[in-house]
Design an enzyme around this catalytic site. Structure first.
Site, short mmCIF file in Angstrom:
data_model
loop_
_atom_site.label_atom_id
_atom_site.label_comp_id
_atom_site.label_asym_id
_atom_site.label_seq_id
_atom_site.Cartn_x
_atom_site.Cartn_y
_atom_site.Cartn_z
N LEU A 10 0.84 -1.20 0.00
CA LEU A 10 0.00 0.00 0.00
C LEU A 10 0.88 1.25 0.00
O LEU A 10 1.61 1.50 0.95
CB LEU A 10 -0.92 0.01 1.22
CG LEU A 10 -1.78 -1.25 1.39
CD1 LEU A 10 -2.74 -1.07 2.56
CD2 LEU A 10 -2.53 -1.58 0.11
N ARG A 17 0.69 13.94 7.45
CA ARG A 17 1.45 14.34 8.64
C ARG A 17 2.89 14.73 8.30
O ARG A 17 3.61 15.26 9.12
CB ARG A 17 1.39 13.20 9.68
CG ARG A 17 0.02 13.03 10.30
CD ARG A 17 -0.18 11.69 10.99
NE ARG A 17 -0.52 10.62 10.05
CZ ARG A 17 -0.81 9.36 10.41
NH1 ARG A 17 -0.77 9.02 11.68
NH2 ARG A 17 -1.12 8.45 9.49
N GLY A 143 -3.35 1.13 15.28
CA GLY A 143 -4.55 0.35 15.55
C GLY A 143 -4.24 -0.64 16.66
O GLY A 143 -3.14 -1.19 16.74
C1 UD1 Z 1 -2.49 1.69 9.54
C2 UD1 Z 1 -3.51 0.74 10.16
C3 UD1 Z 1 -3.24 0.64 11.66
C4 UD1 Z 1 -1.83 0.18 11.90
C5 UD1 Z 1 -0.83 1.06 11.17
C6 UD1 Z 1 0.56 0.45 11.23
C7 UD1 Z 1 -5.56 0.92 8.86
C8 UD1 Z 1 -6.94 1.46 8.81
N1 UD1 Z 1 -4.85 1.22 9.92
O1 UD1 Z 1 -2.72 2.96 10.12
O2 UD1 Z 1 -4.15 -0.26 12.26
O3 UD1 Z 1 -1.56 0.19 13.29
O4 UD1 Z 1 -1.18 1.20 9.77
O5 UD1 Z 1 1.55 1.30 10.74
O6 UD1 Z 1 -5.17 0.22 7.95
N2 UD1 Z 1 -2.73 3.87 1.96
C9 UD1 Z 1 -3.18 3.71 0.66
N3 UD1 Z 1 -4.43 4.12 0.33
C10 UD1 Z 1 -5.27 4.70 1.22
C11 UD1 Z 1 -4.80 4.87 2.55
C12 UD1 Z 1 -3.53 4.44 2.89
O7 UD1 Z 1 -2.47 3.17 -0.19
O8 UD1 Z 1 -6.38 5.05 0.85
C13 UD1 Z 1 -1.37 3.42 2.28
C14 UD1 Z 1 -0.47 4.53 2.78
O9 UD1 Z 1 0.27 5.10 1.71
C15 UD1 Z 1 0.44 3.81 3.77
C16 UD1 Z 1 -0.38 2.65 4.26
O10 UD1 Z 1 -1.47 2.50 3.35
O11 UD1 Z 1 1.60 3.30 3.15
C17 UD1 Z 1 -0.94 2.88 5.66
O12 UD1 Z 1 -1.70 4.07 5.66
P1 UD1 Z 1 -1.61 5.09 6.86
O13 UD1 Z 1 -2.54 6.20 6.59
O14 UD1 Z 1 -0.22 5.41 7.20
O15 UD1 Z 1 -2.27 4.18 8.03
P2 UD1 Z 1 -2.07 4.34 9.58
O16 UD1 Z 1 -2.92 5.45 10.07
O17 UD1 Z 1 -0.63 4.38 9.92
CA CA Z 2 1.26 4.56 8.79
#
Ligand code: UD1
Ligand code: CA
Length: 462
Positions: A10, A17, A143
């Site tokens: 992902l 941030r 999470g």
């Molecule tokens: C996420 C998890 C959380 C976990 C944490 C660990 C979810 C809802 N939460 O939170 O439980 O503890 O990671 O680090 O999954 N991304 C996409 N598309 C989107 C949103 C995000 O590709 O629509 C990618 C971001 O680029 C990133 C990753 O997913 O690489 C995680 O997204 P981020 O927003 O950092 O999630 P956290 O709030 O850290």
């Molecule tokens: Ca993250």
């Protein structure tokens, strides 16, 4: 090899941030982008397919991940970032038919290592899936892992959606999972955005599987393995950790001496040979290689360089340069792009080189500029020599053949060739080729006016 396993990485988020114009996963730590670190952990698994979800700055992220050249890698676009679950929904249709299990990895967790991913796959075998967890002293932002009375994982709750009691849980979700493909697809179809952010959360897949009596296995890792990077503070901490781990490996496994690890900055893709010494203030970047027994530093900053066995590089800035075996560089040299120093060469204090080749045994020990130059073997380039390579419009080449002696303060107005074994007299401005074994003098003759200075001062000389 694991042809029936795919990874979905992902990497579509903006990383609000970070307060950055650059997508978060493109920010670099210890010489590699955040997503690049994740791909390096994935690479040795030999997976059948790797799908990277891109969105924010999609083209740049796609180019970055393509450059990693991981076999089986493709990208899919998540045009709008509607959550991690939504991101996976975009990727699943791209999975090939033979894929049975799907790892899902956050692209912002650069400490992840291959052995932990192997453990994840192993522990999940025969279960609905698996996830990496960690106990964090400070779980803020992650999470939380929820467990039922028997201790089985029952779900994940995001911090924003958690009750005060749930927030006190210190076991966190690392954002690294593996699922059976069928179960994942079914659970993804049932995702609802009924949370504080109104996003589709991948984490809800874990709860859905538990409800179906197919709970996931939780593999506990040390917190530093799964730490995510959400802002620039965490980026700096991550880079420091990655460098520390790499330096430790160089010291313990290769046999490199590092005088002061605290002031030695070595990217993770830098290799250093046995019995090399890295002195304080050394920065080695972007795939630089340092040969055995070489001594680098103090205060040397090398980017994309190859330093030969036993060479010394003291207080030097170098980019895209090659330094031959046993060569001596610095202190205070500037080796620019396209510098190639042969074995046993010497480039000393306040010498700048660019697009310049020095053959074996040649020396430019002090105060010189060698740009667009080919220097043969055993040439002496004395103090103050300058290749005059630029006339304001075009760059021209200087050739100095083997065994030549270029006297102090010679201007070599390019294009020009100094023949094999030829000399130039000190202070010459050489505009024409010098034949082999000749001496070229190109300066005005000295005239001496007896008593001139004394008369000038108005003092008698008698
Ligand atoms: C996420 C998890 C959380 C976990 C944490 C660990 C979810 C809802 N939460 O939170 O439980 O503890 O990671 O680090 O999954 N991304 C996409 N598309 C989107 C949103 C995000 O590709 O629509 C990618 C971001 O680029 C990133 C990753 O997913 O690489 C995680 O997204 P981020 O927003 O950092 O999630 P956290 O709030 O850290
Ligand atoms: Ca993250």
């Amino acid at each position: 090899m694991r042809p029936a396993v795919a990874a979905i990485v992902l990497a579509a988020g903006q990383g609000t941030r970070f307060r950055s114009d650059l997508a978060k996963v493109l920010h670099r730590a210890a010489g590699r982008s955040l997503v690049g670190h994740v791909l390096e952990a994935v690479r040795p698994l030999g997976l059948g397919q790797v799908v990277v979800v891109v969105g924010h700055q999609a083209d740049d992220v796609a180019a970055e991940v393509a450059a990693a050249e991981v076999p089986g890698l493709t990208t899919v676009l998540q045009a709008e970032q509607l959550g991690t679950g939504h991101a996976v929904q975009q990727a699943v249709p791209a999975l090939r038919q033979e894929i049975e299990r799907v790892m899902i990895l956050n692209g912002d967790s650069p400490h992840l290592t291959t052995p932990w991913l192997e453990r994840l796959l192993e522990d999940a075998t025969g279960r609905g899936g698996g996830m990496l967890t960690a106990r964090m002293g400070d779980p803020t932002g992650y999470g939380r892992v929820l467990r039922d009375a028997e201790g089985t994982v029952s779900g994940i709750v995001e911090e924003r959606d958690a009750t005060p009691e749930q927030r006190r849980v210190t076991e966190i979700n690392a954002g690294m999972y593996v699922f059976e493909r069928g179960g994942l697809e079914a659970a993804l179809a049932g995702l609802r955005g009924d949370n504080e952010q109104g996003e589709l959360y991948l984490t809800d897949v874990v709860g859905a599987l538990a409800e179906q009596g197919r709970p996931v296995a939780a593999t506990a890792t040390p917190p530093e393995v799964v730490a995510g990077v959400n802002d620039r503070l965490q980026l700096a901490e991550a880079a420091a950790t990655l460098r520390r781990v790499h330096l430790r490996r160089l010291m313990t496994e290769v046999g490199v001496s590092v005088t002061d690890p605290a002031t030695t900055y070595v990217d993770v893709d830098v290799t250093v040979g046995r019995d090399a010494v890295l002195l304080p203030g050394t920065i080695l970047e972007e795939g630089t290689t340092v040969g055995p027994r070489a001594v680098v530093g103090p205060n040397s900053h090398l980017t994309r360089c190859r330093i030969g066995e036993g060479a010394t590089v003291h207080s030097t800035r170098a980019v895209d340069a090659e330094v031959g075996e046993g060569a001596s560089v610095g202190p205070f040299a500037h080796l620019r792009t396209g510098t190639r120093l042969g074995p046993a060469t010497k480039v000393g204090a306040y010498v700048e080189t660019k697009n310049a080749t020095l053959g074996a045994g040649s020396k430019a020990p002090h105060l010189a500029y060698l740009g667009d130059a080919t220097v043969g073997t055993d040439v002496n380039v004395a103090c103050g020599v300058i290749t005059v390579n630029y006339d304001g419009e075009t760059k021209s080449h200087t050739t100095i053949e083997d065994d030549a002696f270029v006297g102090c303060d010679t201007m070599l107005v390019a294009p020009v060739t100094i023949g094999r074994g030829a000399y130039t007299a000190a202070g010459s401005t050489i505009t024409d080729d010098v034949p082999p074994d000749a001496l070229a003098i190109a300066r005005s003759r000295q005239s001496v006016k007896d008593g001139w200075a004394a008369r000038h001062r108005g003092v008698s000389t008698t």
